[in-house]
Design a protein around this motif. Structure first.
Motif, short mmCIF file in Angstrom:
data_model
loop_
_atom_site.label_atom_id
_atom_site.label_comp_id
_atom_site.label_asym_id
_atom_site.label_seq_id
_atom_site.Cartn_x
_atom_site.Cartn_y
_atom_site.Cartn_z
N LEU A 53 -16.63 2.95 59.59
CA LEU A 53 -16.09 1.60 59.79
C LEU A 53 -15.20 1.54 61.02
O LEU A 53 -15.27 0.59 61.81
CB LEU A 53 -15.32 1.18 58.54
N LEU B 240 -21.80 -3.34 56.26
CA LEU B 240 -20.88 -2.90 57.31
C LEU B 240 -20.53 -4.02 58.28
O LEU B 240 -19.45 -4.00 58.90
CB LEU B 240 -21.53 -1.73 58.08
N SER C 211 -16.56 -4.67 59.84
CA SER C 211 -16.44 -4.12 61.20
C SER C 211 -16.13 -5.23 62.20
O SER C 211 -15.37 -5.02 63.16
CB SER C 211 -17.72 -3.39 61.60
N TRP D 143 -13.97 -1.80 50.39
CA TRP D 143 -14.68 -0.74 51.10
C TRP D 143 -14.17 0.61 50.58
O TRP D 143 -12.98 0.90 50.64
CB TRP D 143 -14.41 -0.86 52.60
#
Length: 323
Positions: free
Chosen positions: A101, A190, A194, A272
């Motif tokens: 990440l 993701l 991100s 996460w």
């Protein structure tokens, strides 16, 4: 050069020791009972005392600190109160998700920052430059958890373009690194965290690149390139931007360390399963070994990347020397 590196390594070791000491006493002075999340409060006092003795919590504070230092030298952070597993094993399982990440967010921030910073320097004094600086500073100053929640509301709840929670779809299982991280399902999860992290970090490379470009654009060889009639895009990115990258590259080493700490809230908002989210849980649970180990790892990474940044300055710019 070698003497400078050895001196910095020695200083780094001393700083890690000081930070570890501060973290140890900080958690021990926090209000709350570390056994509250491990056992039922209604159990007999004798059973609770046995648990305290098992984890060494009934020893004096200085004895606990002595044991902590001995274990730290061996990179042994003890066993987690909550999970009952070695802290090093837990961190080893969690850190790949955090690193992926972090580096994805950094890649996003640096691509936008370098290209955008060079472009804004080229457009200095225009409304486009003011707009770019304003937007980058807004994302830098806005709470990352709030931006994350807005992204989840818009792109996950309303538009349903991306999943808003977790690292994989519920029910998905994978054992190898490839099965866990190199799948389309993982990439879809993701994207949102991100981007949020990248928007939070983008101001640093963008403003450094802009300031560095402003210095480079005043150099004589840029004027010469204009006199030769070269295209603006070629002057901007091939001649000016390439020579303005040194401060951005060296700042990237420091950026890696600070980015590790900056992901804590983002990992928590997006659920996460990384080191940042586990730090928050460990602090709430008074899981001293896990919280200490995670904080020490992050602090060590920050100090190490400071050393890397100093060495990069010398390698990339021979005009700099350390005495």
């Amino acid at each position: 050069m070698l003497g400078f590196i050895m001196k910095r390594i020695f200083t780094m070791v001393i700083m890690i020791l000081l930070v570890s000491t501060m973290i140890f006493f900080l958690f021990r002075t926090m209000p709350g009972d570390p056994t509250a999340f491990i056992v039922d409060p209604s159990i007999p006092k004798e059973a609770r005392d046995q648990l305290l003795e098992r984890y060494g919590l009934n020893d004096s504070l200085w004895k606990q600190y002595t044991i902590f230092l001995k274990d730290l030298v061996r990179l042994d952070f003890g066993n987690s109160f909550f999970y009952g597993r070695p802290v090093t094993v837990i961190i080893k399982d969690l850190i790949p998700a955090t690193l992926i990440l972090m580096f994805t967010a950094m890649l996003f921030a640096y691509i936008i920052g370098i290209l955008g910073g060079a472009w804004m320097a080229w457009k200095r004094g225009t409304k486009l430059e003011s707009f770019g600086i304003t937007i980058s500073l807004i994302f830098r100053s806005a709470p990352s958890f709030w931006v994350g929640l807005m992204m989840i509301l818009i792109f996950a709840v309303r538009l349903k373009w991306f999943p808003g929670q977790g690292m994989r779809t519920s029910g998905y299982t994978g054992e190898t690194f490839r099965e866990i991280f190199l799948t389309l399902d993982f990439l879809k999860h993701l994207i949102l965290p991100s981007i949020v992290a990248g928007l939070y970090f983008v101001a640093t490379p963008l403003l450094i690149m802009r300031n560095s470009m402003l210095e480079v654009l005043s150099e004589d060889y840029i004027e010469m390139a204009h006199a030769k009639g070269l295209k603006e895009s070629k002057i901007l990115y091939r001649h000016a931007a390439r020579n303005a990258l040194l401060p951005v590259i060296t700042a990237g080493a420091l950026f890696i360390g600070s980015a590790m700490g900056g992901l804590v809230l983002i990992e928590y908002v997006f659920s996460w399963p990384g080191l940042g989210r586990e730090i928050q849980r460990a602090v709430v649970r008074h899981d001293y070994p896990l919280a200490q180990g995670a904080f020490i790892i992050i602090a060590s990474l920050v100090m190490f990347m400071n050393l890397v940044a100093d060495v990069l300055y010398v390698i990339l710019d021979p005009r700099i020397s350390y005495k």
